[in-house]
Design a protein around this motif. Structure first.
Motif, PDB file in Angstrom:
ATOM      1  N   VAL A   1       0.785  -1.225  -0.008  1.00  0.00           N
ATOM      2  CA  VAL A   1       0.052   0.001  -0.003  1.00  0.00           C
ATOM      3  C   VAL A   1       1.070   1.245   0.049  1.00  0.00           C
ATOM      4  N   TRP A   2       0.620   1.933  -0.976  1.00  0.00           N
ATOM      5  CA  TRP A   2       1.587   3.399  -0.917  1.00  0.00           C
ATOM      6  C   TRP A   2       0.406   4.551  -0.834  1.00  0.00           C
ATOM      7  N   TRP A   3       0.573   5.332   0.468  1.00  0.00           N
ATOM      8  CA  TRP A   3      -0.278   6.418   0.968  1.00  0.00           C
ATOM      9  C   TRP A   3       0.447   7.754   0.643  1.00  0.00           C
ATOM     10  N   VAL A   4       0.010   8.556  -0.141  1.00  0.00           N
ATOM     11  CA  VAL A   4       0.653   9.782  -0.331  1.00  0.00           C
ATOM     12  C   VAL A   4      -0.190  10.758   0.433  1.00  0.00           C
ATOM     13  N   ASN A   5       0.539  11.911   1.106  1.00  0.00           N
ATOM     14  CA  ASN A   5      -0.087  12.864   2.165  1.00  0.00           C
ATOM     15  C   ASN A   5       0.925  14.023   1.606  1.00  0.00           C
ATOM     16  N   GLY A   6       0.426  14.884   0.866  1.00  0.00           N
ATOM     17  CA  GLY A   6       1.405  16.102   0.490  1.00  0.00           C
ATOM     18  C   GLY A   6       2.572  15.652  -0.341  1.00  0.00           C
ATOM     19  N   ASP A   7       3.562  16.074   0.062  1.00  0.00           N
ATOM     20  CA  ASP A   7       5.013  15.641  -0.566  1.00  0.00           C
ATOM     21  C   ASP A   7       5.402  14.520  -0.176  1.00  0.00           C
ATOM     22  N   ASP A   8       4.981  13.879   0.818  1.00  0.00           N
ATOM     23  CA  ASP A   8       5.507  12.546   1.415  1.00  0.00           C
ATOM     24  C   ASP A   8       4.761  11.550   1.254  1.00  0.00           C
ATOM     25  N   ALA A   9       5.126  10.341   1.526  1.00  0.00           N
ATOM     26  CA  ALA A   9       4.401   9.247   1.217  1.00  0.00           C
ATOM     27  C   ALA A   9       4.735   8.126   2.456  1.00  0.00           C
ATOM     28  N   THR A  10       3.993   6.835   2.635  1.00  0.00           N
ATOM     29  CA  THR A  10       4.206   5.870   3.410  1.00  0.00           C
ATOM     30  C   THR A  10       3.867   4.728   3.039  1.00  0.00           C
ATOM     31  N   LEU A  11       5.093   3.667   2.973  1.00  0.00           N
ATOM     32  CA  LEU A  11       5.040   2.379   2.315  1.00  0.00           C
ATOM     33  C   LEU A  11       4.675   1.453   3.234  1.00  0.00           C
TER      34      LEU A  11
END
Length: 233
Positions: free
Chosen positions: A205-215
């Protein structure tokens, strides 16, 4: 009208309504066979991919890189390239450095249709590198009703000790991202999220918030905190 997304192993190449800015003979994926007359290291691939709009990117031997070029007639100018900053064995770093020097010094090109090889040369016509066309890849085409163009944006992220290349692809109601992590390639589709943009594919799951993301790795269970990722400037 309909737009077609071409899903390739290692990359999604998308067509658009924008006219090509570089000659068709330059477009595609290339594999370095010789750099500076010193050959290349066996089983160490240095690649160059050139898009119709002049975007170029690839694998130097250790790091991913990306930039913009201009080409007219037999002249070519590779603009400054942004690259990830991973450390690799000396042989890989040396080959990559030599290849980046080629891109900096290249002023002309020639293509041999019979051998399917591209030669980059300096402003005096001296060959700097020879690359072989390497476009043979499995493809899956998806017709998207109601879409007449494809938008793409590639971003390199630093996720802990790992570099992730995210290639965002949008066509009408279809929103995808491809994630390249070393030799691992994942296609993920946009799913409903409370905030930001969330993509799911395979076990990721690749979750993008603003310029950053969480894998997130789904094989680690629901309690996986994920790996924070920031653009690799």
């Amino acid at each position: 009208m309909k737009s077609v997304l071409a899903v390739c192993l290692g990359l999604l190449a998308a067509s658009s309504a924008v006219a090509a800015d570089v000659p068709a003979t330059l477009q595609g994926r290339w594999l370095a066979e010789d750099i500076g007359g010193g050959g290349v290291v066996d089983r160490l691939q240095t690649t160059l991919e050139i898009s119709a709009d002049g975007t170029f990117f690839g694998q130097g031997g250790c790091n991913r890189y990306r930039g913009q070029l201009t080409a007219e007639g037999a002249a070519i100018d590779f603009g400054p390239a942004a690259a990830t900053r991973m450390a690799c064995p000396p042989a890989a770093m040396d080959q990559e450095a030599r290849f980046f020097e080629v891109l900096t010094g290249a002023a002309g090109f020639s293509y041999d249709e019979e051998t399917r090889k591209l030669t980059l040369s300096d402003d005096a016509g001296k060959p700097l590198a020879v690359l072989a066309r390497s476009d043979e890849r499995a493809q899956i085409s998806i017709a998207v009703p109601g879409a007449d163009a494809v938008e793409r944006n590639q971003v390199a992220y630093r996720c802990g000790e790992e570099t992730v290349i995210a290639d965002y692809i949008n066509a009408g109601a279809v929103s995808l991202v491809t994630l390249t992590r070393g030799e691992t390639f994942t296609v993920a589709a946009n799913v409903i999220a409370a905030s930001g943009a969330k993509y799911a594919g395979d076990a990721l799951v690749w979750w993008v918030n603003g310029d950053d993301a969480t894998l997130f790795d789904l094989t680690k269970g629901e309690d996986d905190p994920g790996i924070p990722c920031a653009p690799d400037a």
